[in-house]
Design a protein around this motif. Sequence first.
Motif, short mmCIF file in Angstrom:
data_model
loop_
_atom_site.label_atom_id
_atom_site.label_comp_id
_atom_site.label_asym_id
_atom_site.label_seq_id
_atom_site.Cartn_x
_atom_site.Cartn_y
_atom_site.Cartn_z
N VAL A 129 -28.26 -19.75 22.63
CA VAL A 129 -27.96 -18.53 22.01
C VAL A 129 -26.53 -18.67 21.42
O VAL A 129 -25.52 -18.60 22.11
N PHE A 130 -26.33 -17.91 20.14
CA PHE A 130 -25.12 -17.55 19.75
C PHE A 130 -25.18 -16.34 18.72
O PHE A 130 -26.21 -16.09 18.51
N SER A 131 -24.13 -15.69 18.71
CA SER A 131 -24.07 -14.61 17.63
C SER A 131 -23.06 -14.98 16.47
O SER A 131 -22.33 -15.73 16.73
N PRO A 191 -22.49 -8.16 15.99
CA PRO A 191 -22.80 -9.35 16.41
C PRO A 191 -24.56 -9.42 16.43
O PRO A 191 -25.12 -7.94 16.58
N ARG A 193 -27.49 -11.91 17.41
CA ARG A 193 -27.91 -13.17 18.33
C ARG A 193 -29.11 -13.68 17.67
O ARG A 193 -29.90 -13.40 17.21
N GLU A 250 -31.51 -17.55 18.61
CA GLU A 250 -31.58 -18.57 19.39
C GLU A 250 -32.33 -19.52 18.96
O GLU A 250 -33.12 -19.56 17.94
N ASP A 271 -31.72 -9.98 17.41
CA ASP A 271 -31.17 -8.67 17.19
C ASP A 271 -31.40 -8.37 15.63
O ASP A 271 -31.59 -9.17 14.95
N THR A 322 -23.17 -18.00 23.31
CA THR A 322 -23.30 -17.01 24.43
C THR A 322 -23.94 -17.33 25.69
O THR A 322 -24.29 -16.84 26.62
#
Length: 165
Positions: free
Chosen positions: A101-103, A110, A112, A114, A149, A163
């Motif tokens: 997972v990164f944002s 932010p 996010r 996956e 998100d 994250t």
Amino acid sequence: MAARREVEITGLHVSPVHAFEGRPLDGPRPDPGPVAHDRVAVRAGLGLVGDRYFNHPAHRNAAVTFIAAESLAPWPVDPLVARRNVVLRGFDVDAVARGTVFSLDSGDGPVRFEVHRPASPCAWMDAVIAPGAFKALRGKGGVRCVPLDDGLLRIGRAVLALTGT
């Protein structure tokens, strides 16, 4: 703690249709309108508003595609010809493991994502980038992600944070 770095969003691509259908020798279908955007709306679990994969059941875990601008650097082409939704400079998206997972925060908070699987290149790359691009982009075609998100992405500087998995 999340690993953070500055990156640049150099391209945002949203198209309601597939351009790469049929045979590459016949050339791509024309897009119905502009596909390059200064900003795009992201919806959790659905994708990018207006994109061909938005809320498409077969692509819920792969609705948003990312590619590293550096992967396309050998060719003097518009990075959007690879038809990945987000072109990032300064981050090797192909090195990110599935489930990561990164944002991305481009100024509006932010968002996010996956990582679910690679976005493998296809034979169309030889037609729209250059002969040999299909083979050269193997392992560098980007990744397919699901947005976690709602949010907004904009062209320009952004902060990327890894994250977790």
